[in-house]
Enzyme design. Structure first.
Site, mmCIF file in Angstrom:
data_model
loop_
_atom_site.group_PDB
_atom_site.id
_atom_site.type_symbol
_atom_site.label_atom_id
_atom_site.label_comp_id
_atom_site.label_asym_id
_atom_site.label_seq_id
_atom_site.Cartn_x
_atom_site.Cartn_y
_atom_site.Cartn_z
ATOM 1 C CB VAL A 1 -11.216 42.154 -64.878
ATOM 2 C CG1 VAL A 1 -11.473 40.713 -65.294
ATOM 3 C CG2 VAL A 1 -10.166 42.801 -65.784
ATOM 4 C CG ASN B 1 -10.568 46.589 -66.996
ATOM 5 O OD1 ASN B 1 -9.460 46.054 -67.000
ATOM 6 N ND2 ASN B 1 -10.821 47.669 -66.309
ATOM 7 C CD1 TRP C 1 -0.997 40.461 -70.702
ATOM 8 C CD2 TRP C 1 0.697 39.452 -71.745
ATOM 9 N NE1 TRP C 1 -0.098 41.427 -71.074
ATOM 10 C CE2 TRP C 1 0.949 40.838 -71.713
ATOM 11 C CE3 TRP C 1 1.633 38.617 -72.355
ATOM 12 C CZ2 TRP C 1 2.092 41.402 -72.274
ATOM 13 C CZ3 TRP C 1 2.766 39.181 -72.898
ATOM 14 C CH2 TRP C 1 3.000 40.555 -72.856
ATOM 15 C CE1 TYR D 1 1.925 44.201 -68.298
ATOM 16 C CE2 TYR D 1 2.239 44.651 -70.620
ATOM 17 C CZ TYR D 1 1.452 44.196 -69.585
ATOM 18 O OH TYR D 1 0.191 43.733 -69.849
ATOM 19 N NE ARG E 1 -7.822 44.642 -51.555
ATOM 20 C CZ ARG E 1 -6.858 45.431 -52.028
ATOM 21 N NH1 ARG E 1 -5.691 45.487 -51.410
ATOM 22 N NH2 ARG E 1 -7.052 46.156 -53.118
ATOM 23 C CG ASN F 1 -13.752 45.975 -55.690
ATOM 24 O OD1 ASN F 1 -13.063 44.951 -55.701
ATOM 25 N ND2 ASN F 1 -13.367 47.091 -55.103
ATOM 26 C CG MET G 1 -4.952 43.903 -57.828
ATOM 27 S SD MET G 1 -6.735 43.988 -57.534
ATOM 28 C CE MET G 1 -6.813 44.149 -55.740
#
Lengths: 392, 392
Positions: free
Chosen positions: B199, B170, B322, B85, B219, B196, B299
């Site tokens: 956020v 979120n 960000w 990070y 998905r 889902n 993701m």
């Protein structure tokens, strides 16, 4: 500016705005004899383009008969013929063909030969450029309307037809790229790849005129040091803040670090990308946090691949720019910009990109014209291909 | 909202803003006994995290002793431990370790236990959240300063610690994504993938509150129809303009065409992307000309691959977002936004995302805590993992 050698080329230098109307090939009925490259199917230009002869009726009502002075061959023109461009020409039988056809070419300079009785604002001898894209400029003559044409101011009168014919795409693109995405102040930096392209050279020079500093990337090639020197000079020299380096040098982290240090250690807020693929990503490494990358071409034909972390944590912004759309949406702003650019050309502040001329005479055959287009497809010698029309 | 079953959970529901101070584990010298997860090297959380016991001195001067009420496990926390990070915690020996360490966790809700003599604006019993990232929230107690804390308003008093602890990342991300890139008007559309996620659910609900319509992509998975129903309802239902479909359905040109027709045939001006790879590109196909795609996560761990033609001819704009950087740069705006979000939570307009609670008691061992973090790493059951602290 290209070295001028032939009487034709010398004539081209001074024919704009002089009011001299060349001799015309008209029949006893007043019809102008004209030729045009046309295509009826999408495909490779060398396969689908044909040279077509036809006649043009005398200008009537609001019509204007024009002859072409110069028309460049731009990548977008080629893509339009291939059918891979989003704006597709309408196929019609306007030029008297059995099968519907289109005339390629989006950019060009014309001279007014005659006007219909209701035309105002244009007179024989006036020089003009196309007001919109998709007019079809690869032809010797055309019937236009005043709404199709944007008159080139007679003063300054030293705009050549070559310059007029090539102002709409490259210099206009460079102008908008530098003006519309980040409000750069004098002394601030931008970065670009394909710096030796028509757009790249125009951006370098606008940078010099507006007091911007720039890092310019070119592909490594034989004789690249000479090209670097030439581009550095276009930008006002190293002391004015013009850095030129090759893609190989940009790929070297040490060299890149030096360049960023030169940019006050921060990188630039604006990047101009016409290459894509790895070159686009390498350019991002010269951007400051919050910077903007504008993509206006994809010479490498490779997509941009963006690590999400670069986008998220460096707070970058990516934009696409397409001058055709901009021009069609902002006619008044475009006119003001063109006036400004013509002033830069007239004062010698903005110089032409290298061009290779193909003379289109009355008896030039289709083979010769297609060869010029093929040189453009191949990126022959890095020079822009352009038709100049000789009206013997 | 999660179903509440245990006395602890019921207590959590009403302990904020009530002024009830739980019993404290203090020694005869006034030191608070505390535990913290710490790491001294970057690596996989299960390998590098240790549970460390230490004592906290009585609050002195401008210090505030707090106990934690709840602290979620966010993907950014994991990445910070892994060392991938961009913002890295400082390693110190503050908690009395021989080897310098850091406490992970960026988000959390605390309750004030005691204050130093010069503290103003805070009193024992107050509930607060972290004002900045990187405080280190995976611990039972801490010594803070008033500048570290943002007090949760007592009225409305029905904000639970769970809600307070999970508001900063979120809902704040979703809020900024919808507000800062395109000025959407009521009745206008946005599109998002990972609908889902925490956020995604917040964006869906803000959309409903602000009168926006949305296309939401999830998905494909077992039981997806139930998830689609649930999300559609969060957005106010199909009649309010909430469309939910799977990534497979979005990949089908026919289905996509139907969706675009639903969006008045034009697509949306704003897309929210947290997946990357092909999913990011598919989302672009639902954008209108001139649209903006904002990427706030990855993701799929796959980069976005952008055909230049999409960028250029569709005039698209790509941005990264960000929330940590935004929050650190806009403290006053953040406070106003949090107040607004708390009002939505209090009124029941904004509901929590599904969470899985791990209770952190005085005798909970490191193994149990690391297991919760591992469930978060694995994306276990699609639920957000959260520590809630029990002060028996």
């Amino acid at each position: 500016m290209i070295p001028l050698r032939t009487p034709l080329q010398r004539a081209l230098l001074c024919s704009a705005g002089t009011g001299i109307v060349p001799r015309r090939h008209i029949t006893v009925f007043g019809y102008t004899q004209a030729k045009a490259l046309i295509f009826s199917d999408h495909g490779q230009p060398k396969d689908v383009l044909k040279l077509h002869s036809h006649s043009i009726s005398p200008a009537y009502g609001d019509e204007i008969t024009v002859r072409f002075l110069a028309a460049p061959i731009n990548p977008a023109d080629i893509n339009q013929i291939e059918g891979v461009y989003p704006s597709k020409p309408a196929f019609t039988t306007a030029l008297g063909t059995l099968i519907p056809h289109a005339v390629p070419g989006n950019e060009g300079a014309v001279q007014v030969l005659s006007i219909g009785s209701s035309v105002t604002g244009f007179a024989p001898g006036d020089v003009a450029i196309m007001r919109h894209t998709a007019f079809g400029t690869w032809r010797t003559h055309a019937t236009a309307r005043s709404s199709d044409l944007l008159k080139i101011p007679k003063s300054p009168s030293i705009i050549t037809p070559l310059q007029a014919a090539t102002v709409s795409v490259n210099p206009c693109t460079a102008y908008r790229l530098l003006k519309d995405f980040v409000p750069l102040q004098p002394g601030e930096w931008f970065v670009q790849n394909a710096a030796n392209s028509g757009v790249g050279r125009a951006a370098l020079q606008f940078g010099r005129i507006w007091g911007l500093k720039s890092v310019n990337v070119v592909r490594h090639r034989e004789g690249v040091e000479e090209l670097k020197r030439e581009l550095r000079e276009l930008g006002g020299g190293g002391e004015a803040g013009t850095v030129v380096l090759t893609d190989q040098e940009l790929g070297d982290p040490e060299r890149r670090k030096e360049v960023v240090e030169r940019m006050d250690g921060k990188g630039a807020m604006l990047g101009l990308n016409s290459v894509g693929g790895k070159a686009g990503i390498d350019l991002c490494k010269l951007l400051d946090t919050g910077g903007h990358l504008v993509t206006y071409g994809a010479m490498s034909k490779k997509p941009l691949t963006l690590g999400a972390s670069l986008l998220i944590f460096k707070d970058l912004h990516f934009h696409g720019f397409w001058v055709s759309r901009w021009s069609d949406r902002h006619p008044a702003e475009r006119e003001a910009m063109l006036e400004e650019i013509f002033r830069y050309i007239a004062s010698g502040e903005l110089k032409d990109a290298p061009m290779e001329i193909t003379v289109w005479k009355r008896d030039t055959n289709g083979e010769e014209l297609r060869a010029a287009i093929e040189r453009s497809v191949q990126g022959f010698g890095g020079k822009k291909q352009i038709f100049v029309f000789e009206d013997e």
